[in-house]
Design a protein around this motif. Structure first.
Motif, PDB file in Angstrom:
ATOM      1  N   ASN A 131       0.838  -1.204   0.000  1.00  0.00           N
ATOM      2  CA  ASN A 131       0.000   0.000   0.000  1.00  0.00           C
ATOM      3  C   ASN A 131       0.870   1.250   0.000  1.00  0.00           C
ATOM      4  N   GLN A 132       1.894   1.272   0.869  1.00  0.00           N
ATOM      5  CA  GLN A 132       2.818   2.411   0.935  1.00  0.00           C
ATOM      6  C   GLN A 132       3.542   2.606  -0.386  1.00  0.00           C
ATOM      7  N   THR A 134       2.710   1.576  -3.447  1.00  0.00           N
ATOM      8  CA  THR A 134       1.819   1.986  -4.534  1.00  0.00           C
ATOM      9  C   THR A 134       1.537   3.478  -4.471  1.00  0.00           C
ATOM     10  N   GLU A 135       1.255   3.968  -3.278  1.00  0.00           N
ATOM     11  CA  GLU A 135       1.008   5.405  -3.124  1.00  0.00           C
ATOM     12  C   GLU A 135       2.255   6.218  -3.441  1.00  0.00           C
ATOM     13  N   ARG A 139       2.710   9.075  -6.331  1.00  0.00           N
ATOM     14  CA  ARG A 139       3.199  10.432  -6.071  1.00  0.00           C
ATOM     15  C   ARG A 139       4.387  10.767  -6.965  1.00  0.00           C
ATOM     16  N   GLU A 154      -9.702   9.167  -4.864  1.00  0.00           N
ATOM     17  CA  GLU A 154      -9.734   8.192  -3.779  1.00  0.00           C
ATOM     18  C   GLU A 154     -11.150   7.715  -3.498  1.00  0.00           C
ATOM     19  N   THR A 347      -6.793   8.621   1.166  1.00  0.00           N
ATOM     20  CA  THR A 347      -6.069   7.813   0.181  1.00  0.00           C
ATOM     21  C   THR A 347      -5.533   6.549   0.824  1.00  0.00           C
ATOM     22  N   THR A 348      -5.155   6.643   2.098  1.00  0.00           N
ATOM     23  CA  THR A 348      -4.617   5.482   2.816  1.00  0.00           C
ATOM     24  C   THR A 348      -5.633   4.352   2.886  1.00  0.00           C
ATOM     25  N   MET A 351      -6.212   2.868  -0.722  1.00  0.00           N
ATOM     26  CA  MET A 351      -5.093   2.065  -1.214  1.00  0.00           C
ATOM     27  C   MET A 351      -4.961   0.767  -0.427  1.00  0.00           C
ATOM     28  N   ARG A 401       4.855   9.248   1.841  1.00  0.00           N
ATOM     29  CA  ARG A 401       3.776   9.582   2.769  1.00  0.00           C
ATOM     30  C   ARG A 401       4.377  10.155   4.053  1.00  0.00           C
TER      31      ARG A 401
END
Length: 458
Positions: A131-132, A134-135, A139, A154, A347-348, A351, A401
């Protein structure tokens, strides 16, 4: 995008552990900070989890401490092995490339570290880091102009994910384990096709409750009458024959769902704010009121409450329109319920649910024999995802993030911010964008490139 073949000749001291010229001492310093933070994190986490799960005394005596130490060793090893691989890779390559201080050093370190952790926790850690990552990649792509962010993206992502999750929830053997239990808690067991209660059983329970209320002593007559009135209002009204909420009509069913989840969301947000509020209680007593009247408390409550009420309302409406109960209703109801994220954009959350959905579909494919099973896939994905985040932490912190960057600072006792990112600016990622005022004081006896010379890519 900087060319991967470009390099700079600086030593690991000049780029990484600028606080000490010796690699061994630098590794020891990072280990000390990581060990203390890991013990604090996992000691608190496992203790709270054990209390909430009502563990027996045997667990506290024989299992709690080993589990804490094993997870602590994993997280400490991740930090220690990263700085060690950072130095080893520099000695092997003789220079630093674009990928080596971040991704290159973190990949073997993360893979070795995750093998220390218990197998039962590797999947959760993999989903979290995927998840981290992908975000972070998203970005990076936005920063480079490769992707244009979609307004309310989102929310749209959450609508799609919620629709598929609710469809699997309604299907037989669609979901298992924690995900199934969580959705059952949120939307209620009335939305499960294989509902265990029959109408007769449900009504008999209600009748017993009403009869019990009638036997209450004289001072409680008002409460009994109020409860009896509420039962009649809820029970008498429009309810389709396919609806399984036997104790309520469709309208009260939706309203009760909203009130229940709104209260839970409000209380969750209050509990999350308690530590920060009580930290300033004696210096700023007025902050105690903000614990209860904070806007975020109502936003999370509105998000959860409206999600449940929209889902239940849409499901009931479709049962009335189509005169049947169908799993496909969950696709429509889940998608419409996803709009509730407008109250609490995150968004967290979106995702994380996407990562969890991909995992669910993958394991379903394995069960159906459509997708091959890859041994140690969770460990490999964790290592790659962590490496992507470390690459961003070194080369472009502005695209990481913020909460994860703060976690890395706590884990390394602030030493991750002491990297000489001005030297890394030559790769074109604005590595020092958030560190313009920081220039490490290096001992010239241990430097390869004199600090006063201009930097050039080899």
């Amino acid at each position: 995008m900087a060319a991967l073949s470009k390099s700079i000749p600086h030593s690991c001291y000049e780029i990484g552990h600028t606080w000490h010229p010796r690699c061994s001492w630098a590794v020891l310093h990072v280990t000390q900070g990581a060990l203390a933070e890991s013990l604090r994190i996992y000691g608190t986490l496992y203790l709270i989890a054990a209390i909430l799960r009502k563990r027996k005394l045997d667990y506290y005596l024989h299992k709690l401490l080993p589990e804490i130490l094993q997870s602590t060793s994993f997280l400490t090893a991740n930090g220690t092995l990263y700085i060690a691989c950072f130095c080893i890779l520099r000695r092997i390559l003789g220079k630093f490339y674009f990928w080596s201080p971040g991704f290159g050093a973190a990949l073997p370190a993360s893979y070795m570290a995750i093998l220390i952790e218990r197998k039962s926790r590797r999947g959760l850690l993999t989903i979290y880091m995927a998840n981290q990552a992908t975000e972070t990649l998203f970005r990076m792509a936005v920063a480079r102009g490769a992707i244009t962010p979609l307004r309310h993206g989102e929310v749209l992502l959450f609508c799609i994910t919620a629709a598929l999750f609710m469809f699997f929830f309604r299907c037989k053997d669609g979901l298992k384990g924690f995900t199934y239990s969580a959705l059952k808690f949120i939307v209620g067991k009335e939305e499960i096709p294989t509902h265990s209660f029959s109408p007769e059983a449900a009504f008999s329970k209600i009748d017993k409750k009403i009869k019990h209320c009638e036997k209450v002593s004289q001072p409680m007559n008002i409460l009994a009458l109020t409860k009896k009135l509420m039962d009649k209002v809820c029970k008498h009204g429009p309810r389709h024959r396919c609806c399984k909420h036997y104790g309520d009509n469709c309208i009260s069913y939706c309203i009760k769902g909203f009130i229940r989840m709104f209260s839970i969301g409000y209380l969750i947000q209050c509990c999350l704010r308690i530590p920060s509020t009580f930290r300033h209680l004696f210096t700023e007593p007025s902050r105690l009121l903000s614990l209860f009247y904070n806007k975020e408390n109502f936003q999370l409550g509105a998000f959860l409450g409206s999600f449940v009420s929209i889902y239940k309302g849409t499901s009931c409406f479709l049962r009335w329109v189509r005169n049947l109960d169908d799993e496909l209703h969950a696709l429509v109801a889940g998608c419409l319920a996803g709009i509730s994220m407008m109250f609490y954009k995150s968004t967290t959350i979106s995702m994380y649910l996407v990562s969890k959905l991909v995992e669910t579909i993958y394991f379903k494919g394995i069960e159906a024999g459509k997708v091959p099973y890859f041994p140690h896939a969770d460990s490999v994905i964790y290592a790659i995802s962590t490496s992507i985040c470390f690459q961003a932490a070194v080369m472009e912190v502005q695209n990481l993030r913020p909460s994860y960057w703060k976690f890395l600072l706590r884990l390394t006792n602030g030493r991750f911010a002491l990297m000489n990112r001005k030297v890394l600016d030559v790769f074109g990622t604005e590595a020092s964008k958030n560190f313009k005022d920081f220039t490490p004081k290096l001992d010239p006896r241990y430097t390869v490139v004199p600090p006063e010379l201009p930097l050039e890519l080899s």
